[in-house]
Design a protein around this motif. Structure first.
Motif, mmCIF file in Angstrom:
data_model
loop_
_atom_site.group_PDB
_atom_site.id
_atom_site.type_symbol
_atom_site.label_atom_id
_atom_site.label_comp_id
_atom_site.label_asym_id
_atom_site.label_seq_id
_atom_site.Cartn_x
_atom_site.Cartn_y
_atom_site.Cartn_z
ATOM 1 N N SER A 1 20.138 32.459 -8.952
ATOM 2 C CA SER A 1 20.348 31.132 -9.540
ATOM 3 C C SER A 1 19.180 30.229 -9.184
ATOM 4 O O SER A 1 18.466 30.472 -8.209
ATOM 5 C CB SER A 1 21.641 30.506 -9.001
ATOM 6 O OG SER A 1 21.496 30.189 -7.620
ATOM 7 N N GLU B 1 19.450 27.415 -7.814
ATOM 8 C CA GLU B 1 19.748 26.862 -6.492
ATOM 9 C C GLU B 1 19.325 27.822 -5.379
ATOM 10 O O GLU B 1 18.816 27.393 -4.338
ATOM 11 C CB GLU B 1 21.241 26.556 -6.380
ATOM 12 C CG GLU B 1 21.731 25.433 -7.283
ATOM 13 C CD GLU B 1 21.884 25.854 -8.744
ATOM 14 O OE1 GLU B 1 21.940 24.959 -9.611
ATOM 15 O OE2 GLU B 1 21.943 27.082 -9.026
ATOM 16 N N SER B 2 19.526 29.120 -5.598
ATOM 17 C CA SER B 2 19.122 30.089 -4.581
ATOM 18 C C SER B 2 17.605 30.185 -4.466
ATOM 19 O O SER B 2 17.068 30.399 -3.366
ATOM 20 C CB SER B 2 19.717 31.466 -4.898
ATOM 21 O OG SER B 2 21.121 31.457 -4.739
ATOM 22 N N HIS C 1 16.794 27.377 -2.232
ATOM 23 C CA HIS C 1 17.210 27.660 -0.859
ATOM 24 C C HIS C 1 16.221 28.560 -0.150
ATOM 25 O O HIS C 1 15.807 28.277 0.989
ATOM 26 C CB HIS C 1 18.596 28.308 -0.837
ATOM 27 C CG HIS C 1 18.914 28.915 0.507
ATOM 28 N ND1 HIS C 1 19.398 28.163 1.548
ATOM 29 C CD2 HIS C 1 18.778 30.201 0.982
ATOM 30 C CE1 HIS C 1 19.557 28.938 2.617
ATOM 31 N NE2 HIS C 1 19.187 30.175 2.290
#
Length: 378
Positions: free
Chosen positions: A304, A306-307, A310
């Motif tokens: 994703s 978001e990952s 991160h």
């Protein structure tokens, strides 16, 4: 890039030497420049960009308007471009002329350049370190000369173009050596001589740059200390250490942290994660299977946007926290390698595809993903 390898116990025995006495002296080596003092490298390997552009790739700004990929990277805060060099690639890309072109674009955008010598006509990594065809039958003394002259030739062309690289890799993911079989891990002295020839060419031709030795498996401290203890013992004049770290291949982040922290204490050299990435989707845009297709490549972190954010933040935090300020930067691998027909992975096969486009930092429409801004703010 990628590909795991294991060195045999017998090989470890061959490589194991008493290098401890040499390590303190290494820390006293002259600082040969490199990135500006205090400048954390926020890098992007754009080795595939010129081919992608030639085959029609489109890159967009956040507002959707088309733009120049290098300028989009620079405007996002990326301060260093990395570019690989092959000797005589079948498709003509990633050679001296193309690296000079990328170097000039980096210069115009106010960015630094990192040059990545593979010493091959195609991919070099832990599983393969094939000689260029033109060097295949050279005696060892001439092979050393070829390494020196090729390195100096490319760096000299950059100098004449007004480009001053700040980092130069002598070999790519050389866990098992380079230019097999002459410089393989079981030919320790010859391997060191080839690496030294490349480092000497860097120092002679681009004295403002740091000569970097680069290994994969960034969480494997045993592999790194085994290699670098012997590089020290055999007098390889390197200035910095580069590591590849892909969280879905190279183990937990704690392993990277422990390795980099240990390397800082052992060798006193600047440390860079020169390759990392994470997928933003499991989807495929060009019909060629993705290298990483798992919905959750690392447990708890689905593919994703978001990952991606991160993992970039997590890797950068580890690097920034290396003792004595020796963690100097992070380079994202091929953020501009989007899926474009004709711009595939195999320089000898025009029909080959791209298994990496789901890990780029531009989505399938060419828009920048959130992680691009993250990279520019590390």
């Amino acid at each position: 890039m990628k590909r795991r390898t294991a060195l045999t116990a017998a090989g470890a025995g061959v490589f194991a030497v008493a290098a401890a006495a040499a390590v303190p002296a290494l820390a006293e080596a002259v600082d040969r420049g490199g990135p500006s003092a205090g400048r954390f490298v926020r890098g992007a390997d754009v080795s595939g960009l010129l081919k992608n552009e030639d085959y029609g790739a489109v890159y967009r700004k956040a507002n959707g308007r088309t733009g120049d990929a290098v300028k989009i990277l620079a405007d996002s805060g990326v301060n260093t471009l990395r570019a690989k060099v092959w000797v005589d690639p079948a498709d003509g890309y990633n050679d001296k002329e193309h690296v000079v072109e990328l170097g000039k674009r980096a210069e115009r955008a106010g960015m630094d350049l990192m040059v990545d010598f593979h010493y091959s006509d195609a991919w070099a990594d832990p599983g393969k370190q094939h000689k260029p065809a033109a060097w295949a039958d050279l005696p060892f003394a001439d092979l050393k000369t070829a390494v020196y002259e090729h390195t100096a030739d490319v760096l000299g062309a950059l100098r004449r173009a007004g480009v001053k690289p700040t980092l130069v890799q002598v070999g790519n993911e050389t866990n098992g050596g380079l230019l097999w079989p002459d410089g393989r891990w079981d030919q320790l002295e010859q391997m060191a001589a080839l690496l030294a020839a490349g480092c000497d060419a860097v120092h002679d031709t681009a004295p403002h740059a740091k000569a970097v030795l680069h290994l994969a498996e960034g969480g494997d401290n045993g592999a790194f200390t085994w290699f670098f203890d012997n590089a020290v013992a055999n007098g390889v004049p390197f200035d910095a250490i580069g590591a590849s770290y892909y969280p879905y291949w190279h183990g937990p982040l704690s392993g990277l942290e422990a390795n980099l922290n240990d390397l800082a204490g052992r060798y006193g050299k600047p440390l860079y994660v020169v390759e990392t990435a994470y997928p933003f989707t499991t989807e495929d845009s060009d019909g060629f299977a993705n290298i990483i297709a798992d919905a959750e490549p690392v447990a708890g972190y689905p593919a994703s946007p978001e990952s991606q954010v991160h993992w970039l933040e997590a890797v950068a935090e580890v690097v920034r926290n290396v003792p004595d300020g020796l963690g100097r930067g992070v380079v994202y691998w091929e953020p501009t390698w989007t899926g474009v027909p004709g711009a595939g992975w195999d320089p000898a096969d025009p029909a080959s595809g791209n298994g990496w486009e789901n890990q780029a930092l531009f989505d399938f429409t060419g828009r920048p993903l959130p992680a691009l801004r993250t990279l520019g703010r590390l």
